[in-house]
Design a protein around this motif. Structure first.
Motif, PDB file in Angstrom:
ATOM      1  N   ILE A   1     -97.658  13.832 -21.090  1.00 23.94           N
ATOM      2  CA  ILE A   1     -97.422  14.806 -20.031  1.00 23.94           C
ATOM      3  C   ILE A   1     -98.553  15.830 -20.063  1.00 23.94           C
ATOM      4  CG2 ILE A   1     -95.894  16.577 -19.116  1.00 23.94           C
ATOM      5  CD1 ILE A   1     -93.566  15.100 -20.426  1.00 23.94           C
ATOM      6  N   THR A   2     -99.182  16.029 -18.920  1.00 25.17           N
ATOM      7  CA  THR A   2    -100.203  17.066 -18.794  1.00 25.17           C
ATOM      8  C   THR A   2     -99.889  17.907 -17.564  1.00 25.17           C
ATOM      9  OG1 THR A   2    -101.629  15.587 -17.507  1.00 25.17           O
ATOM     10  CG2 THR A   2    -102.010  15.680 -19.886  1.00 25.17           C
ATOM     11  N   ASN A   3    -100.304  19.150 -17.621  1.00 28.08           N
ATOM     12  CA  ASN A   3    -100.104  20.050 -16.497  1.00 28.08           C
ATOM     13  C   ASN A   3    -101.357  20.871 -16.267  1.00 28.08           C
ATOM     14  OD1 ASN A   3     -97.306  19.897 -15.348  1.00 28.08           O
ATOM     15  ND2 ASN A   3     -96.780  20.175 -17.493  1.00 28.08           N
ATOM     16  N   TYR A   4    -101.529  21.296 -15.027  1.00 24.56           N
ATOM     17  CA  TYR A   4    -102.720  22.061 -14.656  1.00 24.56           C
ATOM     18  C   TYR A   4    -102.330  23.225 -13.759  1.00 24.56           C
ATOM     19  CZ  TYR A   4    -105.163  17.930 -16.307  1.00 24.56           C
ATOM     20  OH  TYR A   4    -105.632  16.906 -17.088  1.00 24.56           O
ATOM     21  N   ALA A   5    -103.066  24.300 -13.896  1.00 24.08           N
ATOM     22  CA  ALA A   5    -102.924  25.398 -12.950  1.00 24.08           C
ATOM     23  C   ALA A   5    -103.378  24.913 -11.576  1.00 24.08           C
ATOM     24  CB  ALA A   5    -103.760  26.592 -13.397  1.00 24.08           C
ATOM     25  N   ASP A   6    -102.757  25.433 -10.550  1.00 21.07           N
ATOM     26  CA  ASP A   6    -103.130  25.015  -9.199  1.00 21.07           C
ATOM     27  C   ASP A   6    -104.615  25.235  -8.923  1.00 21.07           C
ATOM     28  OD1 ASP A   6    -100.010  26.075  -7.605  1.00 21.07           O
ATOM     29  OD2 ASP A   6    -100.554  24.222  -8.638  1.00 21.07           O
ATOM     30  N   SER A   7    -105.166  26.268  -9.504  1.00 27.06           N
ATOM     31  CA  SER A   7    -106.558  26.621  -9.231  1.00 27.06           C
ATOM     32  C   SER A   7    -107.562  25.607  -9.783  1.00 27.06           C
ATOM     33  CB  SER A   7    -106.870  28.005  -9.804  1.00 27.06           C
ATOM     34  OG  SER A   7    -106.629  28.032 -11.201  1.00 27.06           O
ATOM     35  N   VAL A   8    -107.130  24.765 -10.732  1.00 24.78           N
ATOM     36  CA  VAL A   8    -108.052  23.805 -11.333  1.00 24.78           C
ATOM     37  C   VAL A   8    -107.630  22.364 -11.111  1.00 24.78           C
ATOM     38  CG1 VAL A   8    -108.606  25.511 -13.109  1.00 24.78           C
ATOM     39  CG2 VAL A   8    -106.964  23.683 -13.624  1.00 24.78           C
ATOM     40  N   LYS A   9    -106.488  22.169 -10.490  1.00 23.78           N
ATOM     41  CA  LYS A   9    -105.960  20.820 -10.286  1.00 23.78           C
ATOM     42  C   LYS A   9    -106.943  19.982  -9.484  1.00 23.78           C
ATOM     43  CE  LYS A   9    -101.579  21.096 -10.108  1.00 23.78           C
ATOM     44  NZ  LYS A   9    -100.188  21.351  -9.662  1.00 23.78           N
ATOM     45  N   GLY A  10    -107.219  18.776  -9.983  1.00 23.18           N
ATOM     46  CA  GLY A  10    -108.166  17.884  -9.322  1.00 23.18           C
ATOM     47  C   GLY A  10    -109.603  18.084  -9.769  1.00 23.18           C
ATOM     48  N   ARG A  11    -109.860  19.162 -10.486  1.00 24.47           N
ATOM     49  CA  ARG A  11    -111.228  19.435 -10.961  1.00 24.47           C
ATOM     50  C   ARG A  11    -111.338  19.381 -12.480  1.00 24.47           C
ATOM     51  NH1 ARG A  11    -113.357  24.328 -10.252  1.00 24.47           N
ATOM     52  NH2 ARG A  11    -111.362  25.442 -10.235  1.00 24.47           N
ATOM     53  N   PHE A  12    -110.297  19.773 -13.186  1.00 28.37           N
ATOM     54  CA  PHE A  12    -110.307  19.809 -14.650  1.00 28.37           C
ATOM     55  C   PHE A  12    -109.423  18.704 -15.208  1.00 28.37           C
ATOM     56  CE2 PHE A  12    -111.181  24.662 -15.321  1.00 28.37           C
ATOM     57  CZ  PHE A  12    -112.281  24.571 -14.469  1.00 28.37           C
ATOM     58  N   THR A  13    -109.810  18.201 -16.375  1.00 28.51           N
ATOM     59  CA  THR A  13    -109.010  17.189 -17.054  1.00 28.51           C
ATOM     60  C   THR A  13    -108.917  17.521 -18.540  1.00 28.51           C
ATOM     61  OG1 THR A  13    -109.754  15.485 -15.508  1.00 28.51           O
ATOM     62  CG2 THR A  13    -108.740  14.745 -17.557  1.00 28.51           C
ATOM     63  N   ILE A  14    -107.695  17.623 -19.039  1.00 30.83           N
ATOM     64  CA  ILE A  14    -107.480  17.842 -20.462  1.00 30.83           C
ATOM     65  C   ILE A  14    -107.291  16.498 -21.149  1.00 30.83           C
ATOM     66  CG2 ILE A  14    -104.964  18.087 -20.257  1.00 30.83           C
ATOM     67  CD1 ILE A  14    -105.121  20.254 -22.449  1.00 30.83           C
ATOM     68  N   SER A  15    -107.818  16.382 -22.345  1.00 30.98           N
ATOM     69  CA  SER A  15    -107.618  15.168 -23.129  1.00 30.98           C
ATOM     70  C   SER A  15    -107.637  15.539 -24.607  1.00 30.98           C
ATOM     71  CB  SER A  15    -108.687  14.116 -22.820  1.00 30.98           C
ATOM     72  OG  SER A  15    -109.975  14.594 -23.153  1.00 30.98           O
ATOM     73  N   ARG A  16    -107.154  14.622 -25.413  1.00 27.55           N
ATOM     74  CA  ARG A  16    -107.129  14.863 -26.852  1.00 27.55           C
ATOM     75  C   ARG A  16    -107.388  13.561 -27.581  1.00 27.55           C
ATOM     76  NH1 ARG A  16    -101.383  17.274 -28.133  1.00 27.55           N
ATOM     77  NH2 ARG A  16    -102.132  17.085 -30.278  1.00 27.55           N
ATOM     78  N   ASP A  17    -107.977  13.677 -28.742  1.00 29.53           N
ATOM     79  CA  ASP A  17    -108.196  12.537 -29.615  1.00 29.53           C
ATOM     80  C   ASP A  17    -107.587  12.922 -30.957  1.00 29.53           C
ATOM     81  OD1 ASP A  17    -109.124  10.578 -31.353  1.00 29.53           O
ATOM     82  OD2 ASP A  17    -111.051  10.397 -30.338  1.00 29.53           O
ATOM     83  N   ASN A  18    -106.363  12.534 -31.169  1.00 33.49           N
ATOM     84  CA  ASN A  18    -105.656  12.934 -32.390  1.00 33.49           C
ATOM     85  C   ASN A  18    -106.319  12.372 -33.644  1.00 33.49           C
ATOM     86  OD1 ASN A  18    -103.768  14.483 -31.013  1.00 33.49           O
ATOM     87  ND2 ASN A  18    -102.302  12.797 -30.853  1.00 33.49           N
ATOM     88  N   ALA A  19    -106.933  11.219 -33.526  1.00 33.65           N
ATOM     89  CA  ALA A  19    -107.600  10.626 -34.688  1.00 33.65           C
ATOM     90  C   ALA A  19    -108.782  11.485 -35.142  1.00 33.65           C
ATOM     91  CB  ALA A  19    -108.074   9.221 -34.356  1.00 33.65           C
ATOM     92  N   LYS A  20    -109.419  12.154 -34.180  1.00 33.54           N
ATOM     93  CA  LYS A  20    -110.568  13.011 -34.495  1.00 33.54           C
ATOM     94  C   LYS A  20    -110.172  14.481 -34.586  1.00 33.54           C
ATOM     95  CE  LYS A  20    -114.025   9.983 -32.391  1.00 33.54           C
ATOM     96  NZ  LYS A  20    -115.106   9.869 -31.367  1.00 33.54           N
ATOM     97  N   ASN A  21    -108.895  14.773 -34.341  1.00 33.94           N
ATOM     98  CA  ASN A  21    -108.435  16.166 -34.351  1.00 33.94           C
ATOM     99  C   ASN A  21    -109.181  17.013 -33.325  1.00 33.94           C
ATOM    100  OD1 ASN A  21    -106.241  16.340 -36.072  1.00 33.94           O
ATOM    101  ND2 ASN A  21    -107.183  17.834 -37.428  1.00 33.94           N
ATOM    102  N   MET A  22    -109.336  16.470 -32.130  1.00 31.72           N
ATOM    103  CA  MET A  22    -110.115  17.123 -31.089  1.00 31.72           C
ATOM    104  C   MET A  22    -109.310  17.244 -29.802  1.00 31.72           C
ATOM    105  SD  MET A  22    -113.177  17.847 -32.286  1.00 31.72           S
ATOM    106  CE  MET A  22    -114.104  18.101 -30.788  1.00 31.72           C
ATOM    107  N   VAL A  23    -109.601  18.316 -29.068  1.00 39.98           N
ATOM    108  CA  VAL A  23    -109.072  18.521 -27.726  1.00 39.98           C
ATOM    109  C   VAL A  23    -110.262  18.796 -26.808  1.00 39.98           C
ATOM    110  CG1 VAL A  23    -107.479  19.817 -26.271  1.00 39.98           C
ATOM    111  CG2 VAL A  23    -107.011  19.570 -28.717  1.00 39.98           C
ATOM    112  N   TYR A  24    -110.187  18.300 -25.589  1.00 34.71           N
ATOM    113  CA  TYR A  24    -111.297  18.465 -24.657  1.00 34.71           C
ATOM    114  C   TYR A  24    -110.798  19.018 -23.325  1.00 34.71           C
ATOM    115  CZ  TYR A  24    -113.280  15.150 -27.983  1.00 34.71           C
ATOM    116  OH  TYR A  24    -113.695  14.524 -29.130  1.00 34.71           O
ATOM    117  N   LEU A  25    -111.709  19.654 -22.614  1.00 31.57           N
ATOM    118  CA  LEU A  25    -111.441  20.054 -21.239  1.00 31.57           C
ATOM    119  C   LEU A  25    -112.684  19.718 -20.421  1.00 31.57           C
ATOM    120  CD1 LEU A  25    -109.347  21.432 -19.349  1.00 31.57           C
ATOM    121  CD2 LEU A  25    -110.673  23.540 -19.655  1.00 31.57           C
TER     122      LEU A  25
END
Length: 116
Positions: free
Chosen positions: A57-81
């Motif tokens: 489940i991911t959620n975005y503020a209306d102001s960034v929806k369609g432009r920003f993407t959140i992701s994570r790599d738990n194996a690397k202990n990383m989060v991205y935007l």
């Protein structure tokens, strides 16, 4: 104790892209929900995007929806935007957040400036 360190901020022209990274240490990130917040000069901190432990489940503020993407790599202990089609109003300090069962952790932030 979880520590979070953001990177990837900088100066970019309107319409450009940046990818923010958040490196976690001290604990495994996979037990935490994660999020990105931002705070523009003179404004309150606002939520940008969040993701559950497995990003099902991911959620975005209306102001960034369609432009920003959140992701994570738990194996690397990383989060991205991934931020595309950036606008001057996206200028802010961006903070990484991780939370679980009342425990909240914040990074110190990375500055994103969108300007020509």
């Amino acid at each position: 104790q979880l520590q979070l360190v953001e990177s990837g901020g900088g100066l970019v022209q309107p319409g450009g892209s940046l990818r923010l990274s958040c490196a976690a240490s001290g604990s495994s990130l996979d037990r935490y929900a994660v999020a990105w917040f931002r705070q523009a000069p003179g404004k309150e901190r606002e939520g940008v995007s969040c993701a559950t432990t497995r990003s099902d489940i991911t959620n975005y503020a209306d102001s960034v929806k369609g432009r920003f993407t959140i992701s994570r790599d738990n194996a690397k202990n990383m989060v991205y935007l991934q931020m595309n089609s950036l606008k001057p109003e996206d200028t802010a300090v961006y903070y990484c957040y991780a939370g679980s069962w009342g425990m909240d952790y914040w990074g110190k932030g990375t500055l994103v400036t969108v300007s020509s």
